[in-house]
Every structure is written in C-alpha cells, then in structure tokens.
Design a protein around this motif. Structure first.
Motif, PDB file in Angstrom:
ATOM      1  N   LEU A  36      12.442   8.861   8.413  1.00 63.16           N
ATOM      2  CA  LEU A  36      12.335   8.150   9.691  1.00 63.16           C
ATOM      3  C   LEU A  36      10.905   8.182  10.214  1.00 63.16           C
ATOM      4  CD1 LEU A  36      13.745   6.617  11.936  1.00 63.16           C
ATOM      5  CD2 LEU A  36      14.356   8.822  12.978  1.00 63.16           C
ATOM      6  N   PHE A  37      10.250   9.347  10.128  1.00 58.77           N
ATOM      7  CA  PHE A  37       8.842   9.452  10.526  1.00 58.77           C
ATOM      8  C   PHE A  37       7.996   8.449   9.738  1.00 58.77           C
ATOM      9  CE2 PHE A  37       4.693  10.942   9.175  1.00 58.77           C
ATOM     10  CZ  PHE A  37       4.023  11.038  10.387  1.00 58.77           C
ATOM     11  N   THR A  38       8.225   8.408   8.421  1.00 58.03           N
ATOM     12  CA  THR A  38       7.440   7.527   7.553  1.00 58.03           C
ATOM     13  C   THR A  38       7.670   6.062   7.917  1.00 58.03           C
ATOM     14  OG1 THR A  38       7.637   9.151   5.761  1.00 58.03           O
ATOM     15  CG2 THR A  38       6.938   6.943   5.149  1.00 58.03           C
ATOM     16  N   ALA A  39       8.926   5.691   8.146  1.00 57.42           N
ATOM     17  CA  ALA A  39       9.248   4.303   8.496  1.00 57.42           C
ATOM     18  C   ALA A  39       8.561   3.901   9.806  1.00 57.42           C
ATOM     19  CB  ALA A  39      10.760   4.135   8.615  1.00 57.42           C
ATOM     20  N   ARG A  40       8.617   4.773  10.810  1.00 58.54           N
ATOM     21  CA  ARG A  40       7.980   4.464  12.096  1.00 58.54           C
ATOM     22  C   ARG A  40       6.459   4.415  11.958  1.00 58.54           C
ATOM     23  NH1 ARG A  40      11.699   8.417  15.965  1.00 58.54           N
ATOM     24  NH2 ARG A  40      13.454   6.967  16.218  1.00 58.54           N
ATOM     25  N   HIS A  41       5.913   5.312  11.145  1.00 60.36           N
ATOM     26  CA  HIS A  41       4.469   5.338  10.924  1.00 60.36           C
ATOM     27  C   HIS A  41       4.003   4.034  10.277  1.00 60.36           C
ATOM     28  CE1 HIS A  41       0.650   6.315   8.920  1.00 60.36           C
ATOM     29  NE2 HIS A  41       0.507   7.231   9.845  1.00 60.36           N
ATOM     30  N   ILE A  42       4.751   3.554   9.290  1.00 59.85           N
ATOM     31  CA  ILE A  42       4.391   2.328   8.578  1.00 59.85           C
ATOM     32  C   ILE A  42       4.402   1.131   9.525  1.00 59.85           C
ATOM     33  CG2 ILE A  42       5.177   0.679   6.820  1.00 59.85           C
ATOM     34  CD1 ILE A  42       3.870   3.140   5.618  1.00 59.85           C
ATOM     35  N   LEU A  43       5.352   1.104  10.457  1.00 63.20           N
ATOM     36  CA  LEU A  43       5.453  -0.015  11.386  1.00 63.20           C
ATOM     37  C   LEU A  43       4.227  -0.154  12.272  1.00 63.20           C
ATOM     38  CD1 LEU A  43       9.209   0.251  12.502  1.00 63.20           C
ATOM     39  CD2 LEU A  43       8.176  -1.568  11.128  1.00 63.20           C
ATOM     40  N   LYS A  44       3.573   0.968  12.573  1.00 65.10           N
ATOM     41  CA  LYS A  44       2.446   0.907  13.519  1.00 65.10           C
ATOM     42  C   LYS A  44       1.083   1.176  12.872  1.00 65.10           C
ATOM     43  CE  LYS A  44       2.879   5.767  14.940  1.00 65.10           C
ATOM     44  NZ  LYS A  44       3.177   6.709  16.028  1.00 65.10           N
TER      45      LYS A  44
ATOM     46  N   GLN B 165       0.853  -1.198   0.000  1.00 65.83           N
ATOM     47  CA  GLN B 165       0.000   0.000   0.000  1.00 65.83           C
ATOM     48  C   GLN B 165       0.886   1.245   0.000  1.00 65.83           C
ATOM     49  OE1 GLN B 165      -2.259   2.412  -0.480  1.00 65.83           O
ATOM     50  NE2 GLN B 165      -3.831   1.128   0.453  1.00 65.83           N
ATOM     51  N   PRO B 166       0.969   1.971  -1.126  1.00 65.28           N
ATOM     52  CA  PRO B 166       1.879   3.122  -1.199  1.00 65.28           C
ATOM     53  C   PRO B 166       1.306   4.423  -0.635  1.00 65.28           C
ATOM     54  CG  PRO B 166       0.826   2.806  -3.313  1.00 65.28           C
ATOM     55  CD  PRO B 166       0.327   1.700  -2.427  1.00 65.28           C
ATOM     56  N   LEU B 167       0.033   4.403  -0.283  1.00 62.68           N
ATOM     57  CA  LEU B 167      -0.627   5.627   0.191  1.00 62.68           C
ATOM     58  C   LEU B 167      -0.607   5.666   1.711  1.00 62.68           C
ATOM     59  CD1 LEU B 167      -2.297   8.143  -0.660  1.00 62.68           C
ATOM     60  CD2 LEU B 167      -4.340   6.706  -0.484  1.00 62.68           C
ATOM     61  N   VAL B 168      -0.122   6.780   2.272  1.00 62.26           N
ATOM     62  CA  VAL B 168      -0.086   6.979   3.722  1.00 62.26           C
ATOM     63  C   VAL B 168      -1.027   8.126   4.060  1.00 62.26           C
ATOM     64  CG1 VAL B 168       1.345   7.494   5.718  1.00 62.26           C
ATOM     65  CG2 VAL B 168       2.317   6.210   3.795  1.00 62.26           C
ATOM     66  N   ARG B 169      -2.106   7.797   4.759  1.00 57.93           N
ATOM     67  CA  ARG B 169      -3.110   8.813   5.112  1.00 57.93           C
ATOM     68  C   ARG B 169      -2.865   9.255   6.547  1.00 57.93           C
ATOM     69  NH1 ARG B 169      -7.873   7.823   1.599  1.00 57.93           N
ATOM     70  NH2 ARG B 169      -6.572   9.125   0.277  1.00 57.93           N
ATOM     71  N   LEU B 170      -2.555  10.534   6.732  1.00 51.71           N
ATOM     72  CA  LEU B 170      -2.142  11.042   8.028  1.00 51.71           C
ATOM     73  C   LEU B 170      -3.321  11.655   8.782  1.00 51.71           C
ATOM     74  CD1 LEU B 170       1.099  12.903   6.851  1.00 51.71           C
ATOM     75  CD2 LEU B 170       0.927  10.567   7.749  1.00 51.71           C
ATOM     76  N   ASN B 171      -3.288  11.534  10.121  1.00 53.69           N
ATOM     77  CA  ASN B 171      -4.257  12.284  10.918  1.00 53.69           C
ATOM     78  C   ASN B 171      -3.771  13.727  11.072  1.00 53.69           C
ATOM     79  OD1 ASN B 171      -2.411  12.468  13.111  1.00 53.69           O
ATOM     80  ND2 ASN B 171      -3.148  10.525  13.975  1.00 53.69           N
TER      81      ASN B 171
END
Length: 289
Positions: free
Chosen positions: A161-169, A117-123
């Motif tokens: 780094l933010f993106t990597a940590r976000h993807i993990l959780k 899933q390449p899309l990251v939807r942020l709060n």
C-alpha cells in the motif's frame, strides 16, 4: 530488534506459496548465477550495499534504501557493483495472494508493478518508514510468536500500500545515463525480444550491430549477467510457457512458434530452464485451474 541483530538469513514459504520471503545478509562477492523469472510479483529492498539490476532490457544501479519492483514474468538478475557486501530482502507475491481483495484494491496494489520505471528511490523519512515495516516483519519471522504469519502478511500489505501510494505521487526519476556499451547491449536485447521467433545467430547479430562475435559475447555477459545464447533461450522458453498454459496448441506448434529449430532441442532447453518437460509443464499448470 534491529535488522543488524537478526540472523544472516531468514525465509518464509516457497515459490509455490501466496507469499514467499527471503532475507539475506551477504558477505563477499555474489552475483545471481541462474535464470530468474517467475509468475509472482516481486519487491526487492536493499538495506545496505550497492547492486546492479537488469530487468527486461534495461539496467539500474541500486543503492541502499532503494525499492525495486519486478512485474510478473519479467526476466531479471542482480550483479555486483563496486561494494561486494550487501543486505537485502525480497518479497514474492503470487497472484493468489490478492484473491481475497476487491478488484479495486487489487488494481491499486498491483499498479506499481506495471510502471515503466521499476526503481523507487526513497527519501530518508520514507526509508525509515519502510525499514520500520520490514524490521517488524523480520523480527516476527525470527522469533515466530503466536500469530506471526498474520503479522507478516499485514506488514507485507502495508508495504504494498505504501508503494502504491508513493507511485501515485512520485516524480519521474531522471533517466539512467548508459555507457556506449550498455546502449549497444540494450539495442541487441530489444532486437532479441522482438525477433525471438526468428533465427538469431551470433554471426548475424554481430554483423547487424557492427560488433565482433567475441566482443558481443563478452559485453553481453558483462552487462546483463546472462550469456548471449542463454538469454535467447530464456526469452523463447518464457513465451513457450505462456502458450502451453493459455492455448491448446500442440507442443510441436509451440516449439516452432517460439523459434526453436527442432523439437528435440526445444524439449532439452525447456526442461533445463523450467525443470519439467513441455508436456509435464502443461499438465501441471492445467491441474491448478
């Protein structure tokens, strides 16, 4: 300095650099009108507006506050949605950008690009954090104080780094519901991706997928942004580039393996899409090693 107060266009570096950044505030209608795939990893962030994003064989509606992650060598293209005006930033990371980091750190920073899933939807909180990072980066790029490139690199690493940590959780996003036409085009794209080495004629695929030739061409372009033949050529040339870089096959063998019916056509299409003849491309890539 707010993003709104920045110039409408900013950039750093070029496609040959370890880090290449493009920021654009676009007014009016705009769709990418050229082939787009590259060895660099890419992060796309939309500040304002709406876009459609085609990546590999799928379609994603992108809204303000979304991050899009493009893996190395993935075919992708953006096009208009309902709102023509939009504002975005794109960061391209060459593989050389990560050389100074340990294998563990490289694996962490690059893991998000391999996600299905390449899309990251942020709060809202996450969006504010990302826009603070990018606002700081763009402010430095606009003013160019001493050491600005160091600061920009640091902000780019912070974003990775933010993106990597976000993807993990993160929790999986719900599947995008496709229209019947989008589903049909997705089936055709996946067939092309699997069978590009074989003859792929419009007549044949139209019959196989129970759609008229004219309608297939029209909806394929409408949904992906690529012409039918253009997409087949892109898929074949992308594989040819890989073989020219990684094998010692002759150019003729590469041409035949990638589904081109004659060597002359291969040379013409390859140069049109890559900007170099196959032999010149191989020589350039080998000189980098």
């Amino acid at each position: 300095m707010t993003v709104q107060s920045l110039p409408g266009k900013l950039s750093l570096g070029s496609i040959s650099d370890p880090l290449w950044i493009e920021y654009d505030r676009r007014i009016g209608h705009y769709s990418m009108n050229h082939t787009h795939y590259h060895m660099a990893y890419e992060i796309y962030y939309l500040f304002r507006g709406e876009r459609n994003y085609f990546i590999r064989d799928s379609f994603y509606p992108v809204h303000a506050g979304d991050l899009v992650l493009i893996d190395s060598n993935a075919v992708h293209k953006t096009s208009e949605r309902s709102e023509p005006n939009h504002e975005r930033i794109v960061l391209h990371f060459a593989q050389s950008f990560f050389k100074e980091y340990s294998q563990e750190d490289r694996d962490l920073l690059l893991a998000p690009f391999a996600e299905a899933q390449p899309l990251v939807r942020l709060n809202l909180k996450e969006r504010m954090h990302v826009e603070e990072l990018l606002g700081s980066l763009l402010s430095e790029l606009s003013e160019c104080p001493p050491g600005y490139q160091l600061h920009i690199r640091n902000m780019a690493i912070e974003l990775l780094l933010f993106t990597a940590r976000h993807i993990l959780k993160r929790k999986a996003l719900p599947e995008v519901e496709l229209t019947p036409i989008q589903r049909k085009v997705t089936e055709i794209i996946r067939h092309i991706n699997l069978h590009y080495k074989e003859p792929l004629h419009l007549d044949m695929l139209a019959k196989q997928f129970f759609i008229s030739k004219g309608h297939l061409c029209r909806v394929f372009k409408e949904v992906t942004g690529f012409g039918f033949t253009q997409y087949i050529n892109i898929t074949r040339v992308k594989e040819a580039e890989l073989l020219l870089r990684e094998t010692d096959w002759s150019v003729t063998q590469v041409s035949e393996h990638c589904g081109f019916e004659n060597f002359s056509h291969f040379g013409k299409v390859f140069k049109m899409l890559s900007g170099l003849s196959p032999r010149a491309y191989r020589k350039l890539e080998h000189s980098k090693k």
